[in-house]
Scaffold this motif. Sequence first.
Motif, PDB file in Angstrom:
ATOM      1  N   ALA A 100      46.444  50.038  -0.482  1.00 36.29           N
ATOM      2  CA  ALA A 100      46.059  48.794  -1.145  1.00 36.29           C
ATOM      3  C   ALA A 100      47.239  47.835  -1.232  1.00 36.29           C
ATOM      4  CB  ALA A 100      45.514  49.097  -2.534  1.00 36.29           C
ATOM      5  N   LEU A 101      48.415  48.350  -1.558  1.00 37.28           N
ATOM      6  CA  LEU A 101      49.610  47.509  -1.627  1.00 37.28           C
ATOM      7  C   LEU A 101      49.905  46.870  -0.280  1.00 37.28           C
ATOM      8  CD1 LEU A 101      52.153  46.565  -3.227  1.00 37.28           C
ATOM      9  CD2 LEU A 101      53.283  48.633  -2.320  1.00 37.28           C
ATOM     10  N   GLU A 102      49.824  47.658   0.778  1.00 38.82           N
ATOM     11  CA  GLU A 102      50.108  47.122   2.117  1.00 38.82           C
ATOM     12  C   GLU A 102      49.098  46.056   2.509  1.00 38.82           C
ATOM     13  OE1 GLU A 102      50.327  50.733   4.396  1.00 38.82           O
ATOM     14  OE2 GLU A 102      52.476  51.002   3.946  1.00 38.82           O
ATOM     15  N   ARG A 103      47.860  46.167   2.034  1.00 48.00           N
ATOM     16  CA  ARG A 103      46.857  45.141   2.293  1.00 48.00           C
ATOM     17  C   ARG A 103      47.320  43.795   1.715  1.00 48.00           C
ATOM     18  NH1 ARG A 103      41.527  44.394   3.555  1.00 48.00           N
ATOM     19  NH2 ARG A 103      40.262  42.984   2.296  1.00 48.00           N
ATOM     20  N   SER A 116      32.202  53.871   0.112  1.00 48.81           N
ATOM     21  CA  SER A 116      32.080  53.302   1.451  1.00 48.81           C
ATOM     22  C   SER A 116      32.907  52.030   1.623  1.00 48.81           C
ATOM     23  CB  SER A 116      30.610  53.035   1.786  1.00 48.81           C
ATOM     24  OG  SER A 116      29.998  52.221   0.813  1.00 48.81           O
ATOM     25  N   LYS A 117      33.062  51.238   0.555  1.00 54.42           N
ATOM     26  CA  LYS A 117      33.856  50.009   0.669  1.00 54.42           C
ATOM     27  C   LYS A 117      35.320  50.334   0.936  1.00 54.42           C
ATOM     28  CE  LYS A 117      35.160  45.767  -1.789  1.00 54.42           C
ATOM     29  NZ  LYS A 117      35.099  45.014  -3.070  1.00 54.42           N
ATOM     30  N   ALA A 118      35.888  51.261   0.169  1.00 57.33           N
ATOM     31  CA  ALA A 118      37.284  51.660   0.397  1.00 57.33           C
ATOM     32  C   ALA A 118      37.451  52.301   1.766  1.00 57.33           C
ATOM     33  CB  ALA A 118      37.745  52.613  -0.699  1.00 57.33           C
ATOM     34  N   ASN A 119      36.460  53.110   2.156  1.00 58.72           N
ATOM     35  CA  ASN A 119      36.534  53.752   3.478  1.00 58.72           C
ATOM     36  C   ASN A 119      36.574  52.722   4.588  1.00 58.72           C
ATOM     37  OD1 ASN A 119      34.166  56.376   2.473  1.00 58.72           O
ATOM     38  ND2 ASN A 119      36.322  56.120   1.963  1.00 58.72           N
ATOM     39  N   LYS A 120      35.732  51.707   4.481  1.00 60.58           N
ATOM     40  CA  LYS A 120      35.598  50.715   5.545  1.00 60.58           C
ATOM     41  C   LYS A 120      36.683  49.644   5.490  1.00 60.58           C
ATOM     42  CE  LYS A 120      32.358  47.324   7.493  1.00 60.58           C
ATOM     43  NZ  LYS A 120      31.003  46.716   7.373  1.00 60.58           N
ATOM     44  N   VAL A 121      36.890  49.052   4.318  1.00 59.19           N
ATOM     45  CA  VAL A 121      37.786  47.900   4.206  1.00 59.19           C
ATOM     46  C   VAL A 121      39.253  48.323   4.164  1.00 59.19           C
ATOM     47  CG1 VAL A 121      38.389  45.889   2.805  1.00 59.19           C
ATOM     48  CG2 VAL A 121      35.987  46.564   3.046  1.00 59.19           C
ATOM     49  N   LEU A 122      39.559  49.349   3.375  1.00 58.76           N
ATOM     50  CA  LEU A 122      40.944  49.807   3.279  1.00 58.76           C
ATOM     51  C   LEU A 122      41.303  50.809   4.371  1.00 58.76           C
ATOM     52  CD1 LEU A 122      41.405  50.404  -0.576  1.00 58.76           C
ATOM     53  CD2 LEU A 122      42.141  48.429   0.774  1.00 58.76           C
ATOM     54  N   GLY A 123      40.297  51.417   4.979  1.00 53.55           N
ATOM     55  CA  GLY A 123      40.578  52.468   5.948  1.00 53.55           C
ATOM     56  C   GLY A 123      41.098  53.730   5.278  1.00 53.55           C
ATOM     57  N   TRP A 124      40.731  53.914   4.019  1.00 53.75           N
ATOM     58  CA  TRP A 124      41.182  55.068   3.241  1.00 53.75           C
ATOM     59  C   TRP A 124      40.007  55.988   2.952  1.00 53.75           C
ATOM     60  CZ3 TRP A 124      39.162  56.725  -1.302  1.00 53.75           C
ATOM     61  CH2 TRP A 124      39.831  57.757  -1.959  1.00 53.75           C
ATOM     62  N   PHE A 138      38.133  48.197  -5.646  1.00 50.40           N
ATOM     63  CA  PHE A 138      37.648  49.288  -4.811  1.00 50.40           C
ATOM     64  C   PHE A 138      37.468  50.545  -5.652  1.00 50.40           C
ATOM     65  CE2 PHE A 138      40.072  46.517  -2.014  1.00 50.40           C
ATOM     66  CZ  PHE A 138      39.248  46.387  -0.902  1.00 50.40           C
ATOM     67  N   ASN A 139      36.366  51.250  -5.421  1.00 53.62           N
ATOM     68  CA  ASN A 139      36.208  52.593  -5.971  1.00 53.62           C
ATOM     69  C   ASN A 139      37.094  53.561  -5.204  1.00 53.62           C
ATOM     70  OD1 ASN A 139      34.233  51.843  -7.813  1.00 53.62           O
ATOM     71  ND2 ASN A 139      32.530  52.421  -6.489  1.00 53.62           N
ATOM     72  N   VAL A 140      37.751  54.444  -5.919  1.00 54.90           N
ATOM     73  CA  VAL A 140      38.562  55.475  -5.276  1.00 54.90           C
ATOM     74  C   VAL A 140      38.140  56.827  -5.840  1.00 54.90           C
ATOM     75  CG1 VAL A 140      40.871  56.273  -4.730  1.00 54.90           C
ATOM     76  CG2 VAL A 140      40.465  53.835  -5.078  1.00 54.90           C
ATOM     77  N   GLY A 141      37.369  57.546  -5.051  1.00 56.83           N
ATOM     78  CA  GLY A 141      36.872  58.860  -5.442  1.00 56.83           C
ATOM     79  C   GLY A 141      36.509  59.640  -4.193  1.00 56.83           C
ATOM     80  N   THR A 142      35.778  60.721  -4.383  1.00 55.83           N
ATOM     81  CA  THR A 142      35.361  61.534  -3.235  1.00 55.83           C
ATOM     82  C   THR A 142      33.931  61.223  -2.811  1.00 55.83           C
ATOM     83  OG1 THR A 142      34.485  63.338  -4.590  1.00 55.83           O
ATOM     84  CG2 THR A 142      36.839  63.412  -4.035  1.00 55.83           C
ATOM     85  N   GLY A 143      33.170  60.617  -3.730  1.00 54.88           N
ATOM     86  CA  GLY A 143      31.748  60.387  -3.460  1.00 54.88           C
ATOM     87  C   GLY A 143      30.873  61.566  -3.822  1.00 54.88           C
ATOM     88  N   ARG A 144      31.484  62.593  -4.444  1.00 51.01           N
ATOM     89  CA  ARG A 144      30.726  63.789  -4.849  1.00 51.01           C
ATOM     90  C   ARG A 144      30.911  64.033  -6.342  1.00 51.01           C
ATOM     91  NH1 ARG A 144      33.665  65.113  -0.540  1.00 51.01           N
ATOM     92  NH2 ARG A 144      35.131  66.315  -1.815  1.00 51.01           N
ATOM     93  N   GLY A 145      29.854  64.404  -7.009  1.00 49.44           N
ATOM     94  CA  GLY A 145      29.931  64.715  -8.421  1.00 49.44           C
ATOM     95  C   GLY A 145      29.932  66.214  -8.661  1.00 49.44           C
ATOM     96  N   ASP A 165      45.531  62.137  -2.803  1.00 46.94           N
ATOM     97  CA  ASP A 165      44.622  61.191  -2.149  1.00 46.94           C
ATOM     98  C   ASP A 165      44.625  59.867  -2.906  1.00 46.94           C
ATOM     99  OD1 ASP A 165      43.660  62.648   0.036  1.00 46.94           O
ATOM    100  OD2 ASP A 165      42.154  63.672  -1.166  1.00 46.94           O
ATOM    101  N   LEU A 166      44.598  59.950  -4.218  1.00 50.31           N
ATOM    102  CA  LEU A 166      44.615  58.750  -5.050  1.00 50.31           C
ATOM    103  C   LEU A 166      45.922  57.988  -4.889  1.00 50.31           C
ATOM    104  CD1 LEU A 166      43.319  57.009  -7.207  1.00 50.31           C
ATOM    105  CD2 LEU A 166      44.087  58.651  -8.927  1.00 50.31           C
ATOM    106  N   ALA A 167      47.038  58.706  -4.875  1.00 47.24           N
ATOM    107  CA  ALA A 167      48.345  58.069  -4.702  1.00 47.24           C
ATOM    108  C   ALA A 167      48.418  57.305  -3.381  1.00 47.24           C
ATOM    109  CB  ALA A 167      49.449  59.133  -4.759  1.00 47.24           C
ATOM    110  N   GLU A 168      47.909  57.927  -2.336  1.00 48.14           N
ATOM    111  CA  GLU A 168      47.952  57.283  -1.020  1.00 48.14           C
ATOM    112  C   GLU A 168      47.086  56.031  -0.970  1.00 48.14           C
ATOM    113  OE1 GLU A 168      46.896  60.649   1.335  1.00 48.14           O
ATOM    114  OE2 GLU A 168      48.871  61.592   1.068  1.00 48.14           O
ATOM    115  N   ALA A 169      46.009  56.004  -1.768  1.00 47.52           N
ATOM    116  CA  ALA A 169      45.171  54.809  -1.834  1.00 47.52           C
ATOM    117  C   ALA A 169      45.954  53.618  -2.380  1.00 47.52           C
ATOM    118  CB  ALA A 169      43.937  55.076  -2.698  1.00 47.52           C
ATOM    119  N   HIS A 170      46.866  53.868  -3.317  1.00 52.85           N
ATOM    120  CA  HIS A 170      47.683  52.786  -3.859  1.00 52.85           C
ATOM    121  C   HIS A 170      48.597  52.177  -2.801  1.00 52.85           C
ATOM    122  CE1 HIS A 170      46.369  54.716  -7.577  1.00 52.85           C
ATOM    123  NE2 HIS A 170      46.659  53.583  -8.189  1.00 52.85           N
ATOM    124  N   VAL A 171      49.149  53.032  -1.945  1.00 52.11           N
ATOM    125  CA  VAL A 171      50.021  52.532  -0.883  1.00 52.11           C
ATOM    126  C   VAL A 171      49.224  51.674   0.093  1.00 52.11           C
ATOM    127  CG1 VAL A 171      51.598  53.179   0.969  1.00 52.11           C
ATOM    128  CG2 VAL A 171      51.533  54.535  -1.136  1.00 52.11           C
TER     129      VAL A 171
END
Length: 339
Positions: A247-250, A308-316, A263-270, A239-245
């Motif tokens: 972000a790069l495409e952005r 939520s920012k990564a979910n909304k802005v990056l679509g990830w 952008f925060n990249v996590g699951t949102g759960r502790g 999931d983290l690796a795909e976030a880099h792709v």
Amino acid sequence: MKKILVTGGLGYIGSHTVVALQKAGYETIIVDNLSNSSLNVLGGIARITNVSPTFERLDLRYKAEVVDFFKRHSDIEGVIHFAASKAVGESVEKPLYYYENNIHTLVYVLQECVAHGIENIIFSSSCTVYGQPETLPITETAPTQAAASPYGNTKQISEEILIDTCAVENMNAISLRYFNPIGAHKSAEIGELPIGVPQNLVPYITQTAAGIREKLSVFGDDYDTPDGSCIRDYIHVMDLAEAHVVALERLLDNKNEEKYEMFNVGTGRGSSVFEVIEAFEKGTGENLDYSVVDRRPGDVTAVYADTSKANKVLGWKARRTMEEALASAWKWEQKVRNS
């Protein structure tokens, strides 16, 4: 195909990101000094993607070698910068090494990007930039507290370097502040394989289950958490690796709204250390021998993301579960020990 430089690309997160890049149709060139990685990872990447990435062994601390590399590869269109030392505890013991290895290397890479007109860089940042957060979950607007370790401080300083550089140069950057990556590629061709004693929880768990380590140490059970152990946001490495792709495409598609974004990249759960241990035992049927020891210098009590920012802005969005991550980590460990 667009050529992307991945520094530290044979490391844990870097290698999985190379896989994601090649699956997305990018040509990759990896530089790595092999200080915490292995050439065997190249074969794993090739078996997964059917493409063997270009590789050069290079220590980015040596400026002359960095200058020479970029002269020979001036057609690079983007950089994903992983190359850094990353163990919180070790950074407390070896602060000068961390400042040299994590900061000098970024400066040298940025200088050559500017010199050769390479405009896009994704930076491997960390939730450690937040220090001990005042509120949870953490949003990108949370104030950065004093770093709890030299490692965390190098990430804070590196982000400041990027902000200052983007302000005056033709440079666009995205810092991905990620939380705690775990797991391995589902093929078990690549995974986390630290050299020496593992500094991270999950490889220590799998090595203990495999009999490599006698006992797992839980660093403190007196934190202000429900079960007394530290809480972290554990994200599957793919999931983290795909976030880099994404972000790069952005950046490559000129969709960034500012020259520097984070952008925060996590699951949102502790999840607490004890919860991860329980999940591993339940999912694998293995019983772990562990004991509680003193707290580890530099560890914060609890950190987990508002994504939520990564979910909304990056679509990830993180898609894989902790159970999937732990199962893949165990599958990888078993393959490594049986090969």
